[in-house]
Scaffold this motif. Structure first.
Motif, mmCIF file in Angstrom:
data_model
loop_
_atom_site.group_PDB
_atom_site.id
_atom_site.type_symbol
_atom_site.label_atom_id
_atom_site.label_comp_id
_atom_site.label_asym_id
_atom_site.label_seq_id
_atom_site.Cartn_x
_atom_site.Cartn_y
_atom_site.Cartn_z
ATOM 1 N N VAL A 1 27.890 13.728 37.213
ATOM 2 C CA VAL A 1 29.033 13.103 37.891
ATOM 3 C C VAL A 1 30.326 13.433 37.141
ATOM 4 N N GLU A 2 30.286 13.374 35.808
ATOM 5 C CA GLU A 2 31.472 13.716 35.021
ATOM 6 C C GLU A 2 31.861 15.171 35.220
ATOM 7 N N GLU B 1 36.516 18.948 40.256
ATOM 8 C CA GLU B 1 37.436 18.539 41.317
ATOM 9 C C GLU B 1 38.854 18.394 40.777
ATOM 10 N N SER B 2 38.994 17.839 39.602
ATOM 11 C CA SER B 2 40.307 17.687 38.978
ATOM 12 C C SER B 2 40.924 19.059 38.684
ATOM 13 N N VAL C 1 31.266 17.057 37.893
ATOM 14 C CA VAL C 1 31.811 17.179 39.244
ATOM 15 C C VAL C 1 33.251 16.670 39.275
ATOM 16 N N ASP C 2 33.508 15.544 38.618
ATOM 17 C CA ASP C 2 34.875 15.006 38.553
ATOM 18 C C ASP C 2 35.822 15.996 37.874
ATOM 19 N N ARG C 3 35.353 16.612 36.798
ATOM 20 C CA ARG C 3 36.192 17.581 36.083
ATOM 21 C C ARG C 3 36.488 18.810 36.942
ATOM 22 N N THR D 1 24.910 10.763 34.926
ATOM 23 C CA THR D 1 26.262 10.484 34.440
ATOM 24 C C THR D 1 26.951 11.786 34.042
#
Length: 89
Positions: free
Chosen positions: A14-15, A21-22, A17-19, A11
């Motif tokens: 994944v968080e 990418e953002s 990676v999302d940050r 988790t």
């Protein structure tokens, strides 16, 4: 590693990676906005020199022409830089 710790780690990754990418999307958008603002500023300069208008008036000319011709201000600015004129209204 227990199942719970593994899920927490997944988790967390994944968080992250999302940050990332953002942040990359935001950086791209900011670079693009900077490029566009430079072009718009250059077009305003052209209009200010040729029409003897203030910066606010030059931007208003671009904005109004953009609406009248249903074109993005940036695209119109590139034309003004290239030709020195606004499209006929």
């Amino acid at each position: 590693m227990t199942g719970g710790m593994l899920r927490e780690t997944e988790t967390f990754i994944v968080e992250l990676v999302d940050r990332v990418e953002s942040a990359e999307r935001e950086a791209h958008n900011l670079r693009r906005a900077l490029e566009h603002s430079r072009d718009i500023g250059a077009a305003m300069g052209v209009l200010m020199a040729l029409r003897k208008v203030t910066p606010d008036e030059a931007f208003e000319l671009l904005r109004r022409c953009s609406q009248d011709h249903n074109r993005k201000v940036h695209a119109l600015a590139l034309d003004v830089i290239a030709t020195g004129v606004l499209p006929e209204q």
